[in-house]
Motif scaffolding. Sequence first.
Motif, short mmCIF file in Angstrom:
data_model
loop_
_atom_site.label_atom_id
_atom_site.label_comp_id
_atom_site.label_asym_id
_atom_site.label_seq_id
_atom_site.Cartn_x
_atom_site.Cartn_y
_atom_site.Cartn_z
N LEU A 179 0.59 -1.54 0.58
CA LEU A 179 0.04 0.24 -0.07
C LEU A 179 0.88 0.75 0.78
O LEU A 179 0.60 2.61 -0.92
CB LEU A 179 -0.96 0.64 1.43
CG LEU A 179 -1.96 -1.05 1.63
CD1 LEU A 179 -2.75 -0.89 2.60
CD2 LEU A 179 -3.26 -0.67 0.01
N GLU A 180 1.79 1.44 0.84
CA GLU A 180 3.63 2.52 1.09
C GLU A 180 3.23 2.81 -0.23
O GLU A 180 3.27 3.86 -1.07
CB GLU A 180 4.06 1.65 1.68
CG GLU A 180 3.47 2.44 3.30
CD GLU A 180 3.12 3.87 3.58
OE1 GLU A 180 4.36 4.68 2.58
OE2 GLU A 180 2.34 3.97 4.14
N PHE A 228 8.05 8.54 1.97
CA PHE A 228 7.50 7.86 2.00
C PHE A 228 9.21 6.17 2.15
O PHE A 228 8.15 5.20 2.14
CB PHE A 228 6.96 7.72 0.41
CG PHE A 228 5.70 8.49 0.79
CD1 PHE A 228 4.49 7.05 0.39
CD2 PHE A 228 5.55 9.73 0.90
CE1 PHE A 228 2.97 7.97 0.71
CE2 PHE A 228 4.18 10.32 1.40
CZ PHE A 228 3.33 8.92 1.43
N PRO A 229 10.16 6.01 0.86
CA PRO A 229 10.83 5.48 1.48
C PRO A 229 11.46 5.10 1.98
O PRO A 229 11.65 3.78 3.04
CB PRO A 229 11.95 5.48 0.09
CG PRO A 229 11.45 7.17 -1.00
CD PRO A 229 9.72 7.12 -0.47
N MET A 281 11.35 1.76 7.31
CA MET A 281 10.84 1.36 8.12
C MET A 281 10.19 0.17 8.52
O MET A 281 10.14 -0.63 9.62
CB MET A 281 9.85 2.38 9.13
CG MET A 281 10.63 3.21 9.78
SD MET A 281 9.89 4.90 10.35
CE MET A 281 9.24 5.88 9.61
N VAL A 282 8.91 0.00 7.64
CA VAL A 282 8.26 -1.10 7.86
C VAL A 282 8.75 -2.50 7.53
O VAL A 282 8.42 -3.91 8.24
CB VAL A 282 6.90 -1.01 6.70
CG1 VAL A 282 5.60 -2.25 6.43
CG2 VAL A 282 5.98 0.28 7.81
N ALA A 283 9.64 -2.12 6.46
CA ALA A 283 10.39 -3.84 5.86
C ALA A 283 11.56 -3.78 6.86
O ALA A 283 11.41 -5.13 7.62
CB ALA A 283 10.92 -3.40 4.32
N MET A 343 17.03 4.45 13.86
CA MET A 343 17.32 6.10 12.90
C MET A 343 16.44 6.39 11.59
O MET A 343 15.87 7.90 11.47
CB MET A 343 19.16 5.68 12.06
CG MET A 343 20.14 5.83 13.11
SD MET A 343 21.35 5.32 12.98
CE MET A 343 21.76 4.68 11.38
N LEU A 344 16.12 5.33 11.05
CA LEU A 344 15.22 5.80 9.79
C LEU A 344 13.50 6.60 11.19
O LEU A 344 13.40 7.60 10.07
CB LEU A 344 14.58 4.84 9.30
CG LEU A 344 15.25 4.03 8.17
CD1 LEU A 344 14.63 2.48 7.82
CD2 LEU A 344 15.68 5.09 7.30
#
Length: 148
Positions: free
Chosen positions: A61-62, A80-81, A86-88, A114-115
């Motif tokens: 979705l992102e 966005f990346p 972060m989700v990955a 860090m992200l």
Amino acid sequence: MNGLKKTTIKRFNQRLLSLVEHIGLLVIAIATVFAMVSETMIMVRAVQVTLTDLLLLFLYLEVLAMVGLYYNSGKLPVRFPLYIGMVALARYLILDMKAMDDWRMLAVTGSILMLTLAVFLIRFGHVRYPYSGDESSAELRQADRMQD
């Protein structure tokens, strides 16, 4: 005459690059939708939905949101990346937590931190020090003032 030729070539190159850009965005969007459907079918066949499955769908979705934003505005926010990263990393941490040693787990969580700090700094800088001609910065500052 020579100036007209350069202008015509420049316009042609811009149109060609725009066409390639739109085709690339379409390919990314179609591939992402295909991956989402494929992952959904795997969950349906397994009759089970795990947190890693949900995080993977969130990643898709992102990516679609990023494509849509880029397609509509012609801009790609750096955030966005970073969100996708972060989700990955969170998905990787959840998926392989049992096989990770303490140092790897600490490195992954440190990377997520860090992200997160990078997103915070970018957002703060965007609101506090807006780009010239950027209407979204003005909207963000207005929303922040209304919250205070």
